[in-house]
Design a protein around this motif. Structure first.
Motif, mmCIF file in Angstrom:
data_model
loop_
_atom_site.group_PDB
_atom_site.id
_atom_site.type_symbol
_atom_site.label_atom_id
_atom_site.label_comp_id
_atom_site.label_asym_id
_atom_site.label_seq_id
_atom_site.Cartn_x
_atom_site.Cartn_y
_atom_site.Cartn_z
ATOM 1 N N ARG A 292 13.202 9.013 -4.998
ATOM 2 C CA ARG A 292 12.570 7.703 -4.812
ATOM 3 C C ARG A 292 13.391 6.792 -3.899
ATOM 4 O O ARG A 292 12.825 6.093 -3.050
ATOM 5 N N ARG B 13 2.605 2.208 -3.372
ATOM 6 C CA ARG B 13 1.828 2.866 -4.428
ATOM 7 C C ARG B 13 2.013 4.386 -4.417
ATOM 8 O O ARG B 13 1.810 5.043 -5.441
ATOM 9 N N ALA B 14 2.365 4.946 -3.267
ATOM 10 C CA ALA B 14 2.490 6.399 -3.151
ATOM 11 C C ALA B 14 3.932 6.887 -3.279
ATOM 12 O O ALA B 14 4.209 8.062 -3.035
ATOM 13 N N GLU C 114 0.827 -1.200 0.000
ATOM 14 C CA GLU C 114 0.000 0.000 0.000
ATOM 15 C C GLU C 114 0.867 1.259 0.000
ATOM 16 O O GLU C 114 0.608 2.202 -0.756
ATOM 17 N N GLN C 115 1.895 1.282 0.832
ATOM 18 C CA GLN C 115 2.781 2.438 0.871
ATOM 19 C C GLN C 115 3.565 2.580 -0.432
ATOM 20 O O GLN C 115 3.882 3.698 -0.854
ATOM 21 N N PRO D 185 7.282 8.436 -4.689
ATOM 22 C CA PRO D 185 7.535 9.410 -5.758
ATOM 23 C C PRO D 185 8.484 8.843 -6.797
ATOM 24 O O PRO D 185 9.201 7.869 -6.549
#
Length: 208
Positions: free
Chosen positions: A92, A84-85, A81-82, A87
């Motif tokens: 990155r 997906r966000a 889940e994390q 940068p």
């Protein structure tokens, strides 16, 4: 058709109760450790009777062995889940390292640590904990490689990615007793630069 309709709500309630017990077991481990996580404490947290817990899990070891698998699924879901966000661009690498350290200093990893310690003295727990450790290790490495777009054919890349995970676990262990966030922030920054340099290293030509 009527039989299926009549049974479905009962099965759903049973599945929901089981998931609530497992979630409560993980929460209790994170907060109270193995010695404080009795079946009675878990039942109180989950809001179920002891009989309901014993319907799903015959013994305390059965309960926490099942909680191991539940914990692994929750941990991996949190990382995905994390991810997906995250940068794009030069920030990155830092974001990936920070994410991995954050997950390893959270309640799921804290619960896992308590289980690892307990398994050292309890043979009934050891197989499940060993499998958990191996599974999370494999999945975490694969996720880290994907998130970093790391080319493991380049010498040193695989080892440095694994060192990142080892560092995250070590920081999670340090955080077990005290809040280590100020020192941890500096380490994440410095290691991100080190990892980024390795990831950007051009492949070496084959030896003549």
């Amino acid at each position: 058709m009527g039989v299926v309709t009549a049974r479905t709500p009962k099965q759903d309630r049973s599945r929901a109760t089981r998931q609530r017990i497992l979630a409560a077991a993980v929460e209790c481990l994170a907060e109270h450790g193995w010695s404080g996580s009795t079946v009675a404490v878990v039942c109180t947290r989950a809001g179920v009777t002891r009989g309901a817990a014993q319907h799903h899990f015959r013994t305390r070891e059965d309960l926490f062995t099942a909680a191991i698998a539940h914990m692994a699924d929750e941990w991996l879901a949190a990382v995905r889940e994390q991810a997906r966000a995250l940068p794009e661009g030069r920030d990155r690498t830092y974001a990936v390292v920070d994410m991995l350290v954050s997950v390893h200093t959270g309640p799921l990893f804290r619960a896992a640590l308590h289980l690892w310690v307990a398994a050292a003295d309890r043979p009934a727990l050891r197989p499940g904990v060993t499998a958990l450790q191996a599974r999370i290790g494999r999945e975490a490495h694969r996720l880290a490689v994907d998130c970093l777009d790391a080319d493991e054919s380049v010498p040193g890349v695989r080892e440095t990615v694994q060192a990142t995970l080892d560092m995250a676990r070590g920081l999670g262990l340090s955080n077990l007793l005290t809040d280590d966030s100020p020192r941890r922030a500096g380490i994440v920054q410095q290691w991100s630069r080190t990892l980024d340099a390795v990831l950007r290293r051009p492949p070496q030509p084959p030896a003549p």
